[in-house]
Design an enzyme around this catalytic site. Sequence first.
Site, PDB file in Angstrom:
ATOM      1  N   ASP A  62      58.802  45.529  27.761  1.00  0.00           N
ATOM      2  CA  ASP A  62      60.327  44.605  28.033  1.00  0.00           C
ATOM      3  C   ASP A  62      61.207  44.275  27.025  1.00  0.00           C
ATOM      4  OD1 ASP A  62      58.709  42.835  26.295  1.00  0.00           O
ATOM      5  OD2 ASP A  62      58.223  41.337  27.862  1.00  0.00           O
ATOM      6  N   ASN A 128      52.596  30.691  31.135  1.00  0.00           N
ATOM      7  CA  ASN A 128      52.186  30.108  32.566  1.00  0.00           C
ATOM      8  C   ASN A 128      51.310  31.771  32.890  1.00  0.00           C
ATOM      9  OD1 ASN A 128      54.106  32.723  32.407  1.00  0.00           O
ATOM     10  ND2 ASN A 128      55.707  30.751  33.208  1.00  0.00           N
ATOM     11  N   HIS A 130      51.672  34.623  32.164  1.00  0.00           N
ATOM     12  CA  HIS A 130      52.951  36.058  32.453  1.00  0.00           C
ATOM     13  C   HIS A 130      53.015  37.187  31.787  1.00  0.00           C
ATOM     14  CE1 HIS A 130      56.008  33.954  29.379  1.00  0.00           C
ATOM     15  NE2 HIS A 130      55.869  35.560  28.933  1.00  0.00           N
ATOM     16  N   GLU A 135      57.537  36.804  35.737  1.00  0.00           N
ATOM     17  CA  GLU A 135      56.528  35.660  35.635  1.00  0.00           C
ATOM     18  C   GLU A 135      56.145  34.913  36.949  1.00  0.00           C
ATOM     19  OE1 GLU A 135      57.538  33.312  33.431  1.00  0.00           O
ATOM     20  OE2 GLU A 135      59.683  33.610  32.479  1.00  0.00           O
TER      21      GLU A 135
HETATM   22  C1  GLP Z   1      57.507  36.927  25.643  1.00  0.00           C
HETATM   23  C2  GLP Z   1      56.769  38.624  26.341  1.00  0.00           C
HETATM   24  C3  GLP Z   1      55.354  39.104  26.846  1.00  0.00           C
HETATM   25  C4  GLP Z   1      54.432  38.193  25.376  1.00  0.00           C
HETATM   26  C5  GLP Z   1      54.384  36.235  25.085  1.00  0.00           C
HETATM   27  C6  GLP Z   1      53.595  35.992  24.640  1.00  0.00           C
HETATM   28  O1  GLP Z   1      57.485  36.334  26.450  1.00  0.00           O
HETATM   29  N1  GLP Z   1      58.142  39.056  26.953  1.00  0.00           N
HETATM   30  O2  GLP Z   1      55.058  39.992  25.998  1.00  0.00           O
HETATM   31  O3  GLP Z   1      53.693  38.354  25.918  1.00  0.00           O
HETATM   32  O4  GLP Z   1      56.201  35.990  25.130  1.00  0.00           O
HETATM   33  O5  GLP Z   1      54.010  35.673  23.317  1.00  0.00           O
HETATM   34  P1  GLP Z   1      53.172  35.113  21.836  1.00  0.00           P
HETATM   35  O6  GLP Z   1      52.436  36.845  21.359  1.00  0.00           O
HETATM   36  O7  GLP Z   1      54.370  34.666  21.309  1.00  0.00           O
HETATM   37  O8  GLP Z   1      52.664  34.011  22.756  1.00  0.00           O
END
Ligand code: GLP
Length: 233
Positions: A62, A128, A130, A135
């Site tokens: 993404d 959440n 995702h 989402e």
């Molecule tokens: C963002 C990214 C996800 C990631 C998530 C969790 O939303 N788009 O790919 O898994 O954050 O982030 P973190 O690894 O910093 O907890």
Amino acid sequence: MKIITINNQEEGGKLAFTLLKEKLAAGAKTLGLATGSTPLAFYKEIVNSQLDLSKLTSINLDEYVGLSAENPQSYAYFMQQHLFAAKPFKDSFLPNGLAADLQAEAQRYEELIEGHPIDFQILGIGRNGHIGFNEPGTAFDSTTHVVDLSPSTIEANSRFFDKLEDVPTRAISMGIASVMKSKTIVLMAYGEQKADAIERMVNGSVTEDLPASILQKHPDVVIIVDEAAASKL
Ligand code: GLP
């Protein structure tokens, strides 16, 4: 789903790296990559290794809408900083969040994934549930698409920005169906903030309300969690 509990993120990164090496030895050519703090130890392992990625392709999950690759908050910048600068791939792809026609860009990206089937996909998970930026409520048959980020995701990701208002509200993300096409998926999660999402992903029903729950249906998924993220299992 294979669930492996490790002591900390560093161990998780080492384990994911071992799994990657196994798949590369078995012929993997295309890696699906993620951003966020979760995969950092994994990228560090790669950077500190002798591994040569120059014949491989990477495809990221993404990118924010509206940020250029030179913007330090963009995922393109993140990947450059944490992996690509030290370990260049033959080709590395991320969605172009500056595309004039975002729908066309999403379609182009999906075609790119079709042309480069992902052998080994790294995932983190949002609080959440995702995955990528899919989402809760995202259709399981979704392909790459433009996403309105949920308030909780904007809030969670604001820690990387000076202020909440600076966090982009939209992104382009691989869809759930795009992610599910990957041959192998390795999802990592660390910390108690992920414990609810992990519990629902593993034990809950498969529902679009918790995007990661679809992974119960994938034939080759490894979940790497620390004790805190596994605490509600
Ligand atoms: C963002 C990214 C996800 C990631 C998530 C969790 O939303 N788009 O790919 O898994 O954050 O982030 P973190 O690894 O910093 O907890």
